[in-house]
Enzyme design. Structure first.
Site, short mmCIF file in Angstrom:
data_model
loop_
_atom_site.label_atom_id
_atom_site.label_comp_id
_atom_site.label_asym_id
_atom_site.label_seq_id
_atom_site.Cartn_x
_atom_site.Cartn_y
_atom_site.Cartn_z
N LEU A 1 0.40 -7.74 -6.75
CA LEU A 1 1.28 -8.82 -7.19
C LEU A 1 2.21 -8.39 -8.33
CD1 LEU A 1 -1.05 -11.97 -6.91
CD2 LEU A 1 0.51 -11.01 -5.20
N ALA B 1 5.00 -0.32 -2.09
CA ALA B 1 5.78 0.80 -2.64
C ALA B 1 6.87 0.25 -3.54
CB ALA B 1 6.43 1.59 -1.50
N TYR C 1 13.67 7.96 -4.52
CA TYR C 1 13.04 7.00 -3.61
C TYR C 1 12.85 7.64 -2.23
CZ TYR C 1 12.75 3.26 -0.21
OH TYR C 1 12.39 2.48 0.87
#
Ligand code: UDP
Length: 329
Positions: A34, A75, A141
């Site tokens: 979360l 991710a 990324y």
């Protein structure tokens, strides 16, 4: 009932997938810390709160011995942030990802569908991009996602692990029924930013770069609807059930829209004027990304349904009008 663990299932794409397969009769357990996800997006699905990098947490989730497959969405995924905070990306996307692979191996879970990205191709030499294109990421990324793919393939070579990598282009849109949507804080993605501007929450949208080698000078991306992605993950699970070998598939609609065309489409859909302002290029952004998804169509039997950019934006607009402050705020 088949039990599927969905990491990051309280996030944007993960929540759409989790509800999609729950509706198809699968038992779903969402794993999410979360940090970016929303408990409300998990809705009434079981939610285990924790990080995939925590072996004890994984042991508690896999301990029952009844997990059939893992679909791994958890991710970090912001290109610009990865340029300024690369360590955070390697930690979460690679190191925590490795713990997940080790946890699966400890508990004999060998089916994995991984949320990968077209960012691993970098600046493409040829278009449309096929799975064979060279993979030279131009931002951390993309590098972390490529790293995870390689790690999983190396483990697969010496174990029973069978990973399927779904390399998405630009995920967009929202559940057509309006139950789920896209809610990032801070928001960095183009379509929600445009729609927040339409709602009056922002004054204007920045157009990052006007001198790219494209027709109108702005970046071109292939926007793929989140429900089509959810369906692709289900097809990937079915492929693994049928004994499918490790493989990678591009997921796009197969057509490009420039940033300016997306703004224009949003003006059509909302009927509102949306101000824009020119801004410098965003570091790490390739000029044009368009997918060939021929392999996914041929091997997985996948067919994207919501390929019209106006319809994609319409579904996002529907949710955003009903939830102007997102899930929690
Ligand atoms: N973009 C833009 N202004 C913004 C946000 C994004 O011009 O405020 C551009 C960005 O440069 C890229 C495209 O919109 O070409 C899609 O960006 P997004 O962050 O939505 O997705 P990404 O391509 O990074 O996955």
């Amino acid at each position: 009932m088949r039990k599927v663990v969905v990491t990051g299932g309280a996030g944007y794409i993960g929540s759409h997938f989790a509800h999609f397969i729950s509706g198809k009769g699968y038992e779903v357990v969402i794993l999410d810390d979360l940090s970016l996800g929303h408990a409300k997006a998990a809705g009434d699905l079981p939610l285990a709160i924790g990080n995939v990098g925590d072996p004890r947490f994984l042991d508690s989730v896999f301990g029952g011995g009844d997990v059939d497959a893992v679909v791994h969405f958890a991710a970090y995924s912001k290109v610009a942030e990865s340029m300024t905070e690369p360590a955070k990306y390697y930690q979460n996307n690679v190191c925590a990802g490795l713990e997940l692979l080790k946890g699966m191996e400890r508990h004999g879970v060998n089916k994995l569908v991984f949320s990968s990205t077209c960012a691993l191709y970098g600046e493409p030499e040829t278009l449309p991009i096929t799975e064979e294109n060279q993979k030279i990421p131009i931002n951390p990324y993309g590098a972390t996602k490529l790293c995870f793919e390689r790690m999983a393939m190396d483990l697969a070579a010496v174990s029973t692990l069978r990973p399927v990598f779904l390399r998405y282009f630009n995920a967009a849109g929202a559940d057509p029924e309006g139950r789920l949507g896209e809610d990032h804080d801070p928001e960095t993605h183009l379509i929600p930013l445009i729609l927040q501007t339409a709602l009056g929450q922002r004054e204007s949208v920045s157009i990052f770069g006007s001198d790219y080698p494209t027709d109108d000078g702005s970046c071109v991306r292939d926007y793929i609807h989140v429900t089509d992605l959810a369906d692709a993950h289900l097809k990937a699970l079915e492929y693994l059930d049928g004994g499918g070998a490790p493989d990678a598939f591009n997921m796009g609609a197969g057509k490009g829209s420039s940033v300016l065309q997306v703004v224009e489409a949003a003006r059509r859909v909302t009927g509102l004027s949306i101000s824009t302002q020119p801004a410098p290029r965003r570091p790490g952004d390739p000029s044009t990304l368009i997918s060939s998804s021929e392999k996914a169509m041929r091997v997985l039997g996948w067919r994207p349904e919501y390929t019209d950019i106006d319809i994609i934006i319409e579904t996002a607009w529907h949710w955003m009008k009903e939830n102007p402050d997102g899930y929690d705020r």
